[in-house]
Design a protein around this motif. Structure first.
Motif, PDB file in Angstrom:
ATOM      1  N   ALA A 185       0.872  -1.197  -0.208  1.00  0.00           N
ATOM      2  CA  ALA A 185      -0.146   0.222   0.398  1.00  0.00           C
ATOM      3  C   ALA A 185       0.831   1.114   0.228  1.00  0.00           C
ATOM      4  O   ALA A 185       0.585   1.779  -0.518  1.00  0.00           O
ATOM      5  CB  ALA A 185      -1.086   0.378   1.406  1.00  0.00           C
ATOM      6  N   SER A 186       2.635   1.098   0.613  1.00  0.00           N
ATOM      7  CA  SER A 186       2.819   2.709   0.390  1.00  0.00           C
ATOM      8  C   SER A 186       3.584   2.702  -0.331  1.00  0.00           C
ATOM      9  O   SER A 186       4.391   3.756  -0.385  1.00  0.00           O
ATOM     10  CB  SER A 186       3.728   2.456   2.199  1.00  0.00           C
ATOM     11  N   ASP A 187       4.113   1.576  -1.655  1.00  0.00           N
ATOM     12  CA  ASP A 187       4.405   2.251  -2.646  1.00  0.00           C
ATOM     13  C   ASP A 187       3.334   2.584  -3.634  1.00  0.00           C
ATOM     14  O   ASP A 187       1.927   2.259  -4.511  1.00  0.00           O
ATOM     15  CB  ASP A 187       4.719   0.613  -3.364  1.00  0.00           C
ATOM     16  N   PRO A 188       3.509   3.841  -3.955  1.00  0.00           N
ATOM     17  CA  PRO A 188       2.778   4.349  -5.448  1.00  0.00           C
ATOM     18  C   PRO A 188       2.040   3.921  -6.145  1.00  0.00           C
ATOM     19  O   PRO A 188       1.199   4.307  -6.960  1.00  0.00           O
ATOM     20  CB  PRO A 188       2.869   6.011  -4.960  1.00  0.00           C
ATOM     21  N   THR A 189       3.623   3.305  -6.849  1.00  0.00           N
ATOM     22  CA  THR A 189       2.863   2.249  -8.491  1.00  0.00           C
ATOM     23  C   THR A 189       2.280   1.764  -7.954  1.00  0.00           C
ATOM     24  O   THR A 189       1.498   1.627  -8.778  1.00  0.00           O
ATOM     25  CB  THR A 189       4.287   1.637  -8.807  1.00  0.00           C
ATOM     26  N   ASN A 190       2.035   0.831  -6.954  1.00  0.00           N
ATOM     27  CA  ASN A 190       0.769   0.410  -6.668  1.00  0.00           C
ATOM     28  C   ASN A 190      -0.690   0.920  -6.536  1.00  0.00           C
ATOM     29  O   ASN A 190      -1.725  -0.158  -7.397  1.00  0.00           O
ATOM     30  CB  ASN A 190       0.681  -0.629  -5.308  1.00  0.00           C
ATOM     31  N   ALA A 191      -0.731   2.454  -6.310  1.00  0.00           N
ATOM     32  CA  ALA A 191      -2.357   2.861  -6.136  1.00  0.00           C
ATOM     33  C   ALA A 191      -3.434   2.529  -7.413  1.00  0.00           C
ATOM     34  O   ALA A 191      -4.278   2.210  -6.823  1.00  0.00           O
ATOM     35  CB  ALA A 191      -1.833   4.429  -5.925  1.00  0.00           C
ATOM     36  N   PRO A 192      -2.615   2.405  -8.521  1.00  0.00           N
ATOM     37  CA  PRO A 192      -3.716   2.435  -9.660  1.00  0.00           C
ATOM     38  C   PRO A 192      -4.940   0.624  -9.926  1.00  0.00           C
ATOM     39  O   PRO A 192      -5.283   0.855 -10.088  1.00  0.00           O
ATOM     40  CB  PRO A 192      -3.221   2.403 -11.250  1.00  0.00           C
ATOM     41  N   ASP A 193      -3.483  -0.267  -9.051  1.00  0.00           N
ATOM     42  CA  ASP A 193      -4.391  -1.505  -8.565  1.00  0.00           C
ATOM     43  C   ASP A 193      -5.477  -1.301  -7.758  1.00  0.00           C
ATOM     44  O   ASP A 193      -6.284  -2.438  -7.722  1.00  0.00           O
ATOM     45  CB  ASP A 193      -3.068  -2.111  -8.391  1.00  0.00           C
ATOM     46  N   TRP A 194      -5.379  -0.340  -6.631  1.00  0.00           N
ATOM     47  CA  TRP A 194      -6.450  -1.045  -5.848  1.00  0.00           C
ATOM     48  C   TRP A 194      -7.121   0.646  -5.188  1.00  0.00           C
ATOM     49  O   TRP A 194      -8.061   0.514  -5.073  1.00  0.00           O
ATOM     50  CB  TRP A 194      -6.121  -1.027  -4.592  1.00  0.00           C
ATOM     51  N   TYR A 195      -7.127   1.747  -5.792  1.00  0.00           N
ATOM     52  CA  TYR A 195      -7.434   2.910  -5.733  1.00  0.00           C
ATOM     53  C   TYR A 195      -8.733   2.867  -7.103  1.00  0.00           C
ATOM     54  O   TYR A 195      -8.124   3.102  -8.201  1.00  0.00           O
ATOM     55  CB  TYR A 195      -6.584   3.464  -5.539  1.00  0.00           C
ATOM     56  N   THR A 196      -9.861   2.784  -7.288  1.00  0.00           N
ATOM     57  CA  THR A 196     -10.479   2.695  -8.443  1.00  0.00           C
ATOM     58  C   THR A 196      -9.871   3.812  -9.265  1.00  0.00           C
ATOM     59  O   THR A 196     -10.591   3.906 -10.873  1.00  0.00           O
ATOM     60  CB  THR A 196     -12.027   2.950  -7.592  1.00  0.00           C
ATOM     61  N   ASN A 197     -10.376   5.286  -8.964  1.00  0.00           N
ATOM     62  CA  ASN A 197     -10.828   6.692  -9.418  1.00  0.00           C
ATOM     63  C   ASN A 197      -8.377   7.224 -10.063  1.00  0.00           C
ATOM     64  O   ASN A 197      -8.727   7.625 -10.920  1.00  0.00           O
ATOM     65  CB  ASN A 197     -10.480   7.645  -8.694  1.00  0.00           C
ATOM     66  N   ILE A 198      -7.797   6.288  -9.431  1.00  0.00           N
ATOM     67  CA  ILE A 198      -6.280   6.047  -9.495  1.00  0.00           C
ATOM     68  C   ILE A 198      -6.396   5.833 -10.965  1.00  0.00           C
ATOM     69  O   ILE A 198      -6.392   4.724 -11.400  1.00  0.00           O
ATOM     70  CB  ILE A 198      -5.518   6.715  -8.498  1.00  0.00           C
ATOM     71  N   THR A 199      -5.845   6.978 -12.222  1.00  0.00           N
ATOM     72  CA  THR A 199      -5.340   5.938 -13.701  1.00  0.00           C
ATOM     73  C   THR A 199      -3.958   5.973 -13.454  1.00  0.00           C
ATOM     74  O   THR A 199      -3.344   5.203 -14.164  1.00  0.00           O
ATOM     75  CB  THR A 199      -5.712   7.069 -14.511  1.00  0.00           C
ATOM     76  N   SER A 200      -3.089   6.298 -12.982  1.00  0.00           N
ATOM     77  CA  SER A 200      -1.612   6.642 -12.944  1.00  0.00           C
ATOM     78  C   SER A 200      -0.663   7.331 -12.025  1.00  0.00           C
ATOM     79  O   SER A 200      -1.301   8.403 -11.855  1.00  0.00           O
ATOM     80  CB  SER A 200      -1.259   7.123 -14.505  1.00  0.00           C
ATOM     81  N   VAL A 201       0.279   6.966 -12.175  1.00  0.00           N
ATOM     82  CA  VAL A 201       1.561   7.554 -10.966  1.00  0.00           C
ATOM     83  C   VAL A 201       3.092   6.824 -11.723  1.00  0.00           C
ATOM     84  O   VAL A 201       3.195   6.602 -12.238  1.00  0.00           O
ATOM     85  CB  VAL A 201       1.807   6.230  -9.789  1.00  0.00           C
TER      86      VAL A 201
END
Length: 148
Positions: A22-38
């Protein structure tokens, strides 16, 4: 008006695994529905001072903003802030061990909307609560499925 949304879930995995993912921002699009890219502005891994550009879609709008990590206590707490756009925000992740090796993860988003966003703050807060509840449920499903 300040928007302050806090949700939590319990994930049947150790803190080390949940916090690492969860603390790796690269993974955010995998679990945040609204985030499309980091996109990282600084070199990974995440550390105090790390900066990342996020693109998200929320309430029908495209949002582009830069988060900066302002606090990091590995496997305990991560705090990121942005001053970009009409909704400067702070996001806090907390992890704690519960039971026999499970993790309680708390996700808090708070900020002070400006301009038109300030007028829509009550609607925004409800939408954020709904979205972050879904995001933590998605994270739980993703991690527990990978753990089996």
């Amino acid at each position: 008006m300040t928007v302050d949304v806090q949700v939590q879930t319990t994930i049947d995995m150790p803190v080390s695994a949940v916090a690492s993912f969860a603390s790796d921002p690269t993974n955010a699009p995998d679990w945040y529905t609204n985030i499309t890219s980091v996109v990282w502005q600084t070199q990974p891994p995440v550390a105090v001072g790390s900066r990342m550009d996020f693109v998200a879609h929320f309430l029908g709008r495209r949002l582009a903003y830069t988060y900066e990590v302002v606090e990091l206590e590995p496997q305990v707490r991560l705090v990121m802030r942005t001053a970009d756009g009409p909704f400067p925000m702070e996001t806090t992740y907390r992890w704690e061990t519960v039971g026999h090796g499970s993790t309680r993860m708390t996700l808090r988003n708070r900020g002070n909307p400006a301009g038109f966003s300030r007028l829509a703050a009550p609607v925004m807060e409800l939408a954020m609560r709904k979205a972050t509840t879904k995001d933590l449920a998605r994270l739980k499903t993703l991690l527990e499925a990978a753990h089996r």
